[in-house]
Motif scaffolding. Structure first.
Motif, PDB file in Angstrom:
ATOM      1  N   ALA A 121       0.843  -1.200   0.000  1.00 21.88           N
ATOM      2  CA  ALA A 121       0.000   0.000   0.000  1.00 21.88           C
ATOM      3  C   ALA A 121       0.875   1.245   0.000  1.00 21.88           C
ATOM      4  CB  ALA A 121      -0.934  -0.009   1.204  1.00 21.88           C
ATOM      5  N   THR A 122       1.968   1.208   0.714  1.00 19.01           N
ATOM      6  CA  THR A 122       2.895   2.341   0.733  1.00 19.01           C
ATOM      7  C   THR A 122       3.595   2.486  -0.616  1.00 19.01           C
ATOM      8  OG1 THR A 122       3.280   1.914   3.076  1.00 19.01           O
ATOM      9  CG2 THR A 122       4.844   3.347   1.968  1.00 19.01           C
ATOM     10  N   VAL A 123       3.941   1.359  -1.232  1.00 17.58           N
ATOM     11  CA  VAL A 123       4.647   1.379  -2.525  1.00 17.58           C
ATOM     12  C   VAL A 123       3.721   1.892  -3.622  1.00 17.58           C
ATOM     13  CG1 VAL A 123       5.654  -0.144  -4.288  1.00 17.58           C
ATOM     14  CG2 VAL A 123       6.285  -0.427  -1.908  1.00 17.58           C
ATOM     15  N   ASP A 124       2.415   1.634  -3.520  1.00 20.38           N
ATOM     16  CA  ASP A 124       1.470   2.054  -4.565  1.00 20.38           C
ATOM     17  C   ASP A 124       1.371   3.569  -4.679  1.00 20.38           C
ATOM     18  OD1 ASP A 124       0.895  -0.493  -5.356  1.00 20.38           O
ATOM     19  OD2 ASP A 124      -0.848  -0.725  -4.030  1.00 20.38           O
ATOM     20  N   GLN A 125       1.812   4.308  -3.682  1.00 19.73           N
ATOM     21  CA  GLN A 125       1.743   5.767  -3.714  1.00 19.73           C
ATOM     22  C   GLN A 125       2.838   6.378  -4.595  1.00 19.73           C
ATOM     23  OE1 GLN A 125       1.945   6.983   0.361  1.00 19.73           O
ATOM     24  NE2 GLN A 125       0.047   5.909   0.920  1.00 19.73           N
ATOM     25  N   VAL A 126       3.834   5.578  -4.993  1.00 18.86           N
ATOM     26  CA  VAL A 126       4.941   6.075  -5.817  1.00 18.86           C
ATOM     27  C   VAL A 126       4.463   6.189  -7.265  1.00 18.86           C
ATOM     28  CG1 VAL A 126       7.283   5.590  -6.624  1.00 18.86           C
ATOM     29  CG2 VAL A 126       6.626   5.051  -4.277  1.00 18.86           C
ATOM     30  N   ALA A 127       4.800   7.286  -7.946  1.00 20.55           N
ATOM     31  CA  ALA A 127       4.331   7.543  -9.305  1.00 20.55           C
ATOM     32  C   ALA A 127       5.180   6.830 -10.365  1.00 20.55           C
ATOM     33  CB  ALA A 127       4.316   9.046  -9.574  1.00 20.55           C
ATOM     34  N   ASP A 128       6.481   6.764 -10.189  1.00 22.22           N
ATOM     35  CA  ASP A 128       7.388   6.171 -11.180  1.00 22.22           C
ATOM     36  C   ASP A 128       7.237   4.644 -11.151  1.00 22.22           C
ATOM     37  OD1 ASP A 128       9.384   5.531 -12.934  1.00 22.22           O
ATOM     38  OD2 ASP A 128      11.026   6.367 -11.727  1.00 22.22           O
ATOM     39  N   ASP A 129       6.938   4.042 -12.338  1.00 24.63           N
ATOM     40  CA  ASP A 129       6.699   2.588 -12.401  1.00 24.63           C
ATOM     41  C   ASP A 129       7.962   1.780 -12.110  1.00 24.63           C
ATOM     42  OD1 ASP A 129       4.006   2.715 -12.954  1.00 24.63           O
ATOM     43  OD2 ASP A 129       4.297   2.796 -15.141  1.00 24.63           O
ATOM     44  N   GLY A 130       9.112   2.205 -12.624  1.00 25.39           N
ATOM     45  CA  GLY A 130      10.368   1.481 -12.377  1.00 25.39           C
ATOM     46  C   GLY A 130      10.720   1.477 -10.898  1.00 25.39           C
ATOM     47  N   LEU A 131      10.558   2.624 -10.261  1.00 26.32           N
ATOM     48  CA  LEU A 131      10.831   2.721  -8.826  1.00 26.32           C
ATOM     49  C   LEU A 131       9.821   1.918  -8.026  1.00 26.32           C
ATOM     50  CD1 LEU A 131      12.483   3.928  -6.544  1.00 26.32           C
ATOM     51  CD2 LEU A 131      11.008   5.953  -6.635  1.00 26.32           C
ATOM     52  N   LYS A 132       8.578   1.922  -8.479  1.00 25.18           N
ATOM     53  CA  LYS A 132       7.520   1.168  -7.789  1.00 25.18           C
ATOM     54  C   LYS A 132       7.834  -0.330  -7.814  1.00 25.18           C
ATOM     55  CE  LYS A 132       3.264   2.451  -8.478  1.00 25.18           C
ATOM     56  NZ  LYS A 132       1.913   2.645  -9.053  1.00 25.18           N
ATOM     57  N   GLN A 133       8.268  -0.856  -8.982  1.00 28.51           N
ATOM     58  CA  GLN A 133       8.612  -2.278  -9.089  1.00 28.51           C
ATOM     59  C   GLN A 133       9.823  -2.617  -8.231  1.00 28.51           C
ATOM     60  OE1 GLN A 133       9.147  -2.957 -13.246  1.00 28.51           O
ATOM     61  NE2 GLN A 133       6.948  -2.901 -13.709  1.00 28.51           N
ATOM     62  N   ALA A 134      10.813  -1.734  -8.215  1.00 26.06           N
ATOM     63  CA  ALA A 134      12.010  -1.980  -7.412  1.00 26.06           C
ATOM     64  C   ALA A 134      11.671  -1.983  -5.923  1.00 26.06           C
ATOM     65  CB  ALA A 134      13.078  -0.928  -7.706  1.00 26.06           C
ATOM     66  N   LEU A 135      10.827  -1.057  -5.478  1.00 24.61           N
ATOM     67  CA  LEU A 135      10.426  -1.012  -4.066  1.00 24.61           C
ATOM     68  C   LEU A 135       9.578  -2.219  -3.685  1.00 24.61           C
ATOM     69  CD1 LEU A 135       9.658   2.789  -3.620  1.00 24.61           C
ATOM     70  CD2 LEU A 135      11.543   1.493  -2.625  1.00 24.61           C
ATOM     71  N   ALA A 136       8.744  -2.710  -4.607  1.00 24.40           N
ATOM     72  CA  ALA A 136       7.929  -3.902  -4.329  1.00 24.40           C
ATOM     73  C   ALA A 136       8.827  -5.126  -4.165  1.00 24.40           C
ATOM     74  CB  ALA A 136       6.918  -4.111  -5.452  1.00 24.40           C
ATOM     75  N   ARG A 137       9.839  -5.268  -5.039  1.00 22.11           N
ATOM     76  CA  ARG A 137      10.803  -6.385  -4.903  1.00 22.11           C
ATOM     77  C   ARG A 137      11.572  -6.289  -3.596  1.00 22.11           C
ATOM     78  NH1 ARG A 137      12.254  -5.551 -10.217  1.00 22.11           N
ATOM     79  NH2 ARG A 137      14.111  -4.444  -9.538  1.00 22.11           N
ATOM     80  N   LEU A 138      11.987  -5.070  -3.250  1.00 18.89           N
ATOM     81  CA  LEU A 138      12.721  -4.861  -2.001  1.00 18.89           C
ATOM     82  C   LEU A 138      11.850  -5.229  -0.799  1.00 18.89           C
ATOM     83  CD1 LEU A 138      15.232  -3.804  -0.520  1.00 18.89           C
ATOM     84  CD2 LEU A 138      14.168  -1.538  -0.562  1.00 18.89           C
ATOM     85  N   ALA A 139      10.596  -4.839  -0.820  1.00 21.47           N
ATOM     86  CA  ALA A 139       9.698  -5.158   0.292  1.00 21.47           C
ATOM     87  C   ALA A 139       9.531  -6.668   0.432  1.00 21.47           C
ATOM     88  CB  ALA A 139       8.343  -4.484   0.077  1.00 21.47           C
ATOM     89  N   ARG A 140       9.333  -7.370  -0.696  1.00 22.33           N
ATOM     90  CA  ARG A 140       9.196  -8.841  -0.629  1.00 22.33           C
ATOM     91  C   ARG A 140      10.466  -9.491  -0.101  1.00 22.33           C
ATOM     92  NH1 ARG A 140       7.498  -8.348  -5.766  1.00 22.33           N
ATOM     93  NH2 ARG A 140       5.304  -7.876  -5.887  1.00 22.33           N
TER      94      ARG A 140
END
Length: 183
Positions: free
Chosen positions: A156-175
């Motif tokens: 939910a926190t990662v979904d607030q990021v606008a940049d798609d590349g950064l969003k995917q990287a943060l989602a991988r980092l969170a997992r």
């Protein structure tokens, strides 16, 4: 009037015009270069020649070499020594049945009856510090999934990021951070 002698300049042992020293003609095999280095440790374990250690799979075959390793040769006053092999408990009966074949192959390598007996030592995969048999590791286990509640909060926190590349990287980092690991 006394004349004082000037010291003569010292000649270097090797002049730049001299060709470099050669050990032998042509190239040398790695075994020939390492034989002097391997000789002392091999002799400490009773191996007069390191050939038994370095060429073990060729001497006894790949099947036996995969389950057993030579540890030492102990010499007695009589003719012929005792070759000590290290293996796991499950493979010891197989080696026990192959003793005569191993004995014949090792003696054929030496060219005479150098070995009179073969002794099998069993150990666990985490046994002796020296001379361990190379055991196949267990296949890697898949890590357990992360806690779903914590992962959903992070996503939910990662979904607030606008940049798609950064969003995917943060989602991988969170997992990766939230997945429990064996340490």
């Amino acid at each position: 009037m006394t004349t004082r002698k000037q010291p003569m300049p010292r000649k270097s042992k090797i002049s730049p015009a001299d060709p470099p020293m050669r050990r032998k003609r042509g190239f040398e095999t790695a075994g020939a270069l390492l034989s002097a280095t391997l000789k002392a440790p091999a002799e400490q374990r009773g191996f007069g020649e390191a050939k038994l250690l370095t060429h073990w799979p060729e001497i006894v075959g790949s099947e036996i070499a995969a389950i057993a390793r030579p540890v030492r040769i102990s010499w007695s006053r009589g003719f012929g020594g005792t070759l000590v092999l290290l293996t796991t408990g499950g493979h010891a009966p197989v080696l026990e049945m192959q003793k005569e074949r191993i004995l014949a192959q090792v003696n054929a390598t030496y060219g005479y009856r150098a070995i009179a007996h073969v002794h099998i030592t069993q150990t666990a995969p985490t046994g002796f510090a020296d001379g361990q048999v190379a055991f196949r590791p267990a296949p890697p286990k898949a890590p357990p999934p992360p806690d779903p509640v914590t992962l959903s909060r992070a996503m939910a926190t990662v979904d607030q990021v606008a940049d798609d590349g950064l969003k995917q990287a943060l989602a991988r980092l969170a997992r990766n951070v939230l997945t429990p690991r064996d340490r």
